[in-house]
Write an enzyme that holds these catalytic residues in place. Sequence first.
Site, PDB file in Angstrom:
ATOM      1  N   MET A 144     -17.921   6.474   8.428  1.00  0.00           N
ATOM      2  CA  MET A 144     -17.481   7.556   7.526  1.00  0.00           C
ATOM      3  C   MET A 144     -18.052   8.904   7.953  1.00  0.00           C
ATOM      4  O   MET A 144     -18.428   9.730   7.119  1.00  0.00           O
ATOM      5  CB  MET A 144     -17.875   7.252   6.075  1.00  0.00           C
ATOM      6  N   ASP A 189      -7.387  -1.788  -1.067  1.00  0.00           N
ATOM      7  CA  ASP A 189      -7.712  -0.460  -0.547  1.00  0.00           C
ATOM      8  C   ASP A 189      -6.832  -0.125   0.652  1.00  0.00           C
ATOM      9  O   ASP A 189      -6.233  -1.013   1.268  1.00  0.00           O
ATOM     10  CB  ASP A 189      -9.181  -0.401  -0.085  1.00  0.00           C
ATOM     11  N   LYS A 243      -8.453   5.169  -1.718  1.00  0.00           N
ATOM     12  CA  LYS A 243      -9.161   6.445  -1.749  1.00  0.00           C
ATOM     13  C   LYS A 243      -8.890   7.141  -0.411  1.00  0.00           C
ATOM     14  O   LYS A 243      -9.373   6.708   0.625  1.00  0.00           O
ATOM     15  CB  LYS A 243     -10.672   6.240  -1.920  1.00  0.00           C
TER      16      LYS A 243
END
Length: 325
Positions: free
Chosen positions: A256, A119, A141
């Site tokens: 996040m 990632d 992502k």
Amino acid sequence: MDLTPGTSALVIGGDARAAGQVATLLEAGAVVTVVAPSATASIEDLADRGLITWHPREADMADVQKAGVVLTGLADRTAPDRILDSGTVTLVGGGPGDPGLVTVAGREAIEHADVIVTDRLAPLAALAWARPDTEIIDVAKIPGGRSTSQDEINQLLVEHAKSGKNVVRFKGGDNFVFGRGSEELLACLHAGIDARVIPGVSSAIAAPALAGIPVTHRGLTQGFTVISGHVPPGHPESTLDYPALAASGTTIVVLMGVRTLSAICAALADGGLDPDTPAAVIADGTLPSQRVVRATLATLDEAAAGLGAPAVAVIGEVADIEGLR
């Protein structure tokens, strides 16, 4: 890597291995330029965040002559293929970004991997530990940008393991803290693949710690709550009870939550949390680009303007480290 801070470094190539070299150079304080017609999502993300420069073209001699250090991200594919009777999947939590915070077991798994599925928030410099013949696949992502679906990632893990490869799923933080590690583990188990988990250091604790903020403090708070800010309060997919959080008496750590921070702070204030409650945001925790802002619940969103993901917000009395003395 031993470099003088500010050294001009050129990486030729844009694959996942090149991304690992970029991360190593940044850690050493180099000013990094990548030259490659195309690049992985992780390199594109670093360029978008202003941490490196990426020229989407072929390199030429002028690029090389201007650089103090030149690396090529092209993998050595001359090593013979290995034939294995059965494959496995190891979910490795890479910690908050500094490769020095990867566990010993995590490093060992990377060193023995045939395939690494990585990632953008994994400590990419740790990819240097992989064998030259290891296949490295970037499935980053990027918020609002390129993305690989979770179904595709699950399929990659299963297919490579079924072909007899030892696969490492490498991501930032801990796989089971908002990392979808449980989904990947279940996908492997349902496919009959032997899978194991190597926990990682969670940024929920590490990023505040490196900013001098304890998530608990004797006589002040006896717990902390980690929440996802992926969706704002009131969103149909939100399962959080913000009035209960406001009344919990625990430190609140938000992961996040860059895009939704304003709404989260407002919901906590509406739920009864004192607007003067100390708060902080740590962006790029553990990395050379780490930035910390301190404010209150009422002013945090304004103070953190301009900070991008990844970032960790801490709301609670512990965020005022000076006040703990």
